[in-house]
Design an enzyme around this catalytic site. Structure first.
Site, mmCIF file in Angstrom:
data_model
loop_
_atom_site.group_PDB
_atom_site.id
_atom_site.type_symbol
_atom_site.label_atom_id
_atom_site.label_comp_id
_atom_site.label_asym_id
_atom_site.label_seq_id
_atom_site.Cartn_x
_atom_site.Cartn_y
_atom_site.Cartn_z
ATOM 1 N N GLN A 101 27.788 19.015 13.503
ATOM 2 C CA GLN A 101 27.053 18.611 12.306
ATOM 3 C C GLN A 101 25.556 18.884 12.527
ATOM 4 O O GLN A 101 24.942 18.301 13.422
ATOM 5 C CB GLN A 101 27.266 17.129 11.988
ATOM 6 C CG GLN A 101 26.666 16.774 10.615
ATOM 7 C CD GLN A 101 26.674 15.296 10.305
ATOM 8 O OE1 GLN A 101 26.289 14.483 11.138
ATOM 9 N NE2 GLN A 101 27.085 14.936 9.096
ATOM 10 N N TYR A 180 19.135 11.720 4.802
ATOM 11 C CA TYR A 180 18.350 12.574 5.710
ATOM 12 C C TYR A 180 17.734 13.738 4.913
ATOM 13 O O TYR A 180 17.836 13.787 3.692
ATOM 14 C CB TYR A 180 19.211 13.016 6.900
ATOM 15 C CG TYR A 180 19.654 11.812 7.712
ATOM 16 C CD1 TYR A 180 18.706 11.023 8.375
ATOM 17 C CD2 TYR A 180 20.982 11.414 7.764
ATOM 18 C CE1 TYR A 180 19.089 9.887 9.077
ATOM 19 C CE2 TYR A 180 21.374 10.276 8.463
ATOM 20 C CZ TYR A 180 20.416 9.518 9.125
ATOM 21 O OH TYR A 180 20.781 8.389 9.805
ATOM 22 N N ARG A 225 28.268 18.049 3.907
ATOM 23 C CA ARG A 225 28.462 16.619 3.629
ATOM 24 C C ARG A 225 27.407 16.158 2.628
ATOM 25 O O ARG A 225 26.212 16.457 2.790
ATOM 26 C CB ARG A 225 28.341 15.805 4.923
ATOM 27 C CG ARG A 225 28.809 14.382 4.727
ATOM 28 C CD ARG A 225 28.939 13.597 5.998
ATOM 29 N NE ARG A 225 30.074 12.685 5.884
ATOM 30 C CZ ARG A 225 30.266 11.628 6.636
ATOM 31 N NH1 ARG A 225 29.420 11.330 7.596
ATOM 32 N NH2 ARG A 225 31.321 10.853 6.459
ATOM 33 N N GLY A 314 35.940 7.245 10.941
ATOM 34 C CA GLY A 314 34.773 7.046 11.792
ATOM 35 C C GLY A 314 34.954 5.903 12.768
ATOM 36 O O GLY A 314 35.439 6.087 13.899
ATOM 37 N N ARG A 315 34.582 4.686 12.338
ATOM 38 C CA ARG A 315 34.557 3.539 13.260
ATOM 39 C C ARG A 315 35.875 3.306 14.005
ATOM 40 O O ARG A 315 35.846 3.037 15.220
ATOM 41 C CB ARG A 315 34.106 2.289 12.496
ATOM 42 C CG ARG A 315 32.620 2.329 12.147
ATOM 43 C CD ARG A 315 32.247 1.371 11.053
ATOM 44 N NE ARG A 315 32.790 1.778 9.770
ATOM 45 C CZ ARG A 315 32.557 1.147 8.622
ATOM 46 N NH1 ARG A 315 31.803 0.054 8.626
ATOM 47 N NH2 ARG A 315 33.069 1.586 7.479
HETATM 48 C C1 FNR Z 1 27.848 6.973 11.411
HETATM 49 N N1 FNR Z 1 27.892 7.876 10.350
HETATM 50 C C2 FNR Z 1 27.335 9.126 10.482
HETATM 51 N N2 FNR Z 1 27.384 10.015 9.452
HETATM 52 C C3 FNR Z 1 26.935 11.282 9.611
HETATM 53 O O1 FNR Z 1 27.024 12.076 8.677
HETATM 54 N N3 FNR Z 1 26.402 11.674 10.806
HETATM 55 C C4 FNR Z 1 26.290 10.835 11.861
HETATM 56 O O2 FNR Z 1 25.826 11.247 12.932
HETATM 57 C C5 FNR Z 1 26.723 9.507 11.691
HETATM 58 N N4 FNR Z 1 26.613 8.596 12.685
HETATM 59 C C6 FNR Z 1 27.187 7.341 12.589
HETATM 60 C C7 FNR Z 1 27.137 6.475 13.677
HETATM 61 C C8 FNR Z 1 27.755 5.245 13.604
HETATM 62 C C9 FNR Z 1 27.720 4.340 14.777
HETATM 63 C C10 FNR Z 1 28.438 4.874 12.421
HETATM 64 C C11 FNR Z 1 29.160 3.552 12.336
HETATM 65 C C12 FNR Z 1 28.464 5.733 11.343
HETATM 66 C C13 FNR Z 1 28.736 7.581 9.177
HETATM 67 C C14 FNR Z 1 30.201 7.931 9.501
HETATM 68 O O3 FNR Z 1 30.381 9.334 9.633
HETATM 69 C C15 FNR Z 1 31.161 7.445 8.402
HETATM 70 O O4 FNR Z 1 30.755 7.986 7.187
HETATM 71 C C16 FNR Z 1 31.195 5.927 8.285
HETATM 72 O O5 FNR Z 1 31.395 5.331 9.548
HETATM 73 C C17 FNR Z 1 32.323 5.470 7.322
HETATM 74 O O6 FNR Z 1 33.584 5.865 7.800
HETATM 75 P P1 FNR Z 1 34.557 4.794 8.528
HETATM 76 O O7 FNR Z 1 33.877 4.337 9.759
HETATM 77 O O8 FNR Z 1 34.756 3.673 7.570
HETATM 78 O O9 FNR Z 1 35.843 5.538 8.799
HETATM 79 C C1 8K6 Z 2 25.111 3.160 6.848
HETATM 80 C C2 8K6 Z 2 25.228 4.653 7.113
HETATM 81 C C3 8K6 Z 2 24.972 4.965 8.550
HETATM 82 C C4 8K6 Z 2 24.903 6.429 8.852
HETATM 83 C C5 8K6 Z 2 24.219 6.751 10.117
HETATM 84 C C6 8K6 Z 2 24.138 5.642 11.097
HETATM 85 C C7 8K6 Z 2 23.512 6.058 12.368
HETATM 86 C C8 8K6 Z 2 23.673 4.933 13.321
HETATM 87 C C9 8K6 Z 2 23.075 5.237 14.601
HETATM 88 C C10 8K6 Z 2 23.553 4.292 15.650
HETATM 89 C C11 8K6 Z 2 22.880 4.678 16.860
HETATM 90 C C12 8K6 Z 2 23.159 3.799 18.006
HETATM 91 C C13 8K6 Z 2 21.850 3.613 18.707
HETATM 92 C C14 8K6 Z 2 21.996 3.605 20.185
HETATM 93 C C15 8K6 Z 2 20.625 3.619 20.790
HETATM 94 C C16 8K6 Z 2 20.680 3.793 22.268
HETATM 95 C C17 8K6 Z 2 19.283 3.923 22.802
HETATM 96 C C18 8K6 Z 2 19.243 4.542 24.145
#
Ligand code: FNR
Ligand code: 8K6
Length: 345
Positions: A101, A180, A225, A314-315
């Protein structure tokens, strides 16, 4: 086996055949090294998930100026290409497929990541809040991009796509979602430009289509996306739907591998007359990946109904590296919790 329709192979054209209809959603983990080079631990993490139909990697910086999160990996220098090659080889050895991505965070960054300069954005309109896990870094006012900045970003996307090919990725996903940079151009609250990149649907989507065009010249498989519903680092404006109507209808004439929903919970949204996925499906006639709160059961039903072709998870995949096997054999899944983000299992 339940949800059998998830486990049929899918031919996405030009030699890309997925073993099943489950996709790993892109998940930022902030676990690259200090130089934004992917690590061996990341190779093991992705390698363990290769039984999913397609892995979409965590969002990956196209250039140093793209960065907005600590230790988010890049794909703009030789060390990064080499390290990603290790990952794509691991996934391929284990029978899987992987896209990267490609990401520019735009205003969702901080001068901390930009050598003290302001982050780039369509207009000088900031967001509230702070960099995740770095509370001392509050977001500030970004710099409205010049046309030269925009040309540079398009070029950086193309270079990153060429690097993706060198690194052995099966394709790329352009990150046009979740507030973004590309998404910032697609919404009126963040894009108040008066030049050929603002004011109308055609102008506001010019960056997206220029990036698609540039990336397509470098690599065969390109997915996009999108987040037609503003929900993350973005304010909704009623005029945005017109922009996304235009974008989706125009995407039909480009040979994309898929369009992918970017939302956390894919539920009904009044101004879209349905879920984000249903809204995309209405105007876009190619392959659609649904995402946002799906289980195997609801995903299988969504495919059966014809609302989507593939389901991104995702999660649950953070919590269950063996998600596919567990679903196939009807085992109970481990519940995702945020404290799982501190470690790559
Ligand atoms: C994300 N999401 C996300 N989306 C994206 O386009 N690029 C990314 O790098 C990330 N990073 C990311 C990190 C974390 C920790 C979470 C929880 C989410 C959003 C992710 O791709 C997805 O859209 C959501 O998590 C919803 O899907 P689920 O988790 O309900 O299956
Ligand atoms: C609600 C939509 C969310 C979409 C993108 C979420 C991105 C989340 C990023 C989580 C990153 C975890 C941070 C870890 C930091 C470690 C520092 C060394």
């Amino acid at each position: 086996m339940r949800h059998e329709n998830l486990f049929t192979p899918v031919d996405l054209g030009a030699g890309l055949i997925l073993n099943n209809r489950l996709i790993m959603a892109p998940l930022t983990r902030c676990m690259a090294d200090e130089n934004l080079v992917p690590t061996e631990t990341m190779a093991a993490y992705y390698g363990r998930r290769a039984d999913i139909g397609l892995i979409i990697s965590e969002a990956t910086n196209i250039s140093p100026s793209a960065q907005g999160y600590p230790k988010s990996p890049g794909l703009y220098n030789d060390a990064q290409v080499k390290a990603w090659k290790n990952i794509t080889q691991r996934v391929h050895q284990n029978g899987g497929k992987i896209f990267v991505q490609l990401w520019h965070t735009g205003r969702v960054s901080h001068s901390f990541f930009q050598n003290g300069e302001k982050p780039l954005a369509p207009s000088a309109i900031g967001i509230e809040g702070h960099v995740p896990r770095m509370r001392e870094l509050e977001y500030g006012e970004p710099k409205a991009m010049t046309e030269a900045d925009i040309t540079q970003v398009i070029n950086d996307f193309a270079i990153a796509a060429a690097n993706a090919k060198k690194a052995g990725f099966d394709g790329v996903e352009i990150h046009g979602a979740n507030g973004y940079l590309i998404d910032q151009f697609l919404h009126f609250s963040s894009n108040q430009r008066t030049d050929e990149f603002g004011g109308t649907a055609k102008n506001m989507s010019r960056l997206l289509f220029s990036v698609i065009d540039a990336v397509k010249k470098e690599i065969e498989h390109v997915g996009v996306r999108l987040s037609p519903a503003a929900y993350f680092n973005m304010e909704h404006d009623v005029r945005d739907v017109g922009v996304f109507d235009y974008v989706l209808s125009k995407l039909n004439s480009l040979e994309l591998t898929y369009v992918h929903t970017g939302i956390f919970e894919d539920s009904h949204i009044d101004y879209l007359n349905g879920s984000v996925t249903q809204y995309i499906r209405q105007s876009y006639h190619g392959t659609v990946i649904a995402n946002g709160g799906y289980t195997a059961k609801s995903g299988a039903q969504t495919i059966l109904k014809g609302d989507a072709d593939l389901i991104a998870i995702g999660r649950p995949l953070i919590a269950n590296p063996d998600y596919v096997e567990k679903v196939k054999t009807e085992q109970v899944l481990t519940e995702y919790t945020e404290d799982m983000l501190t470690e790559l299992i």
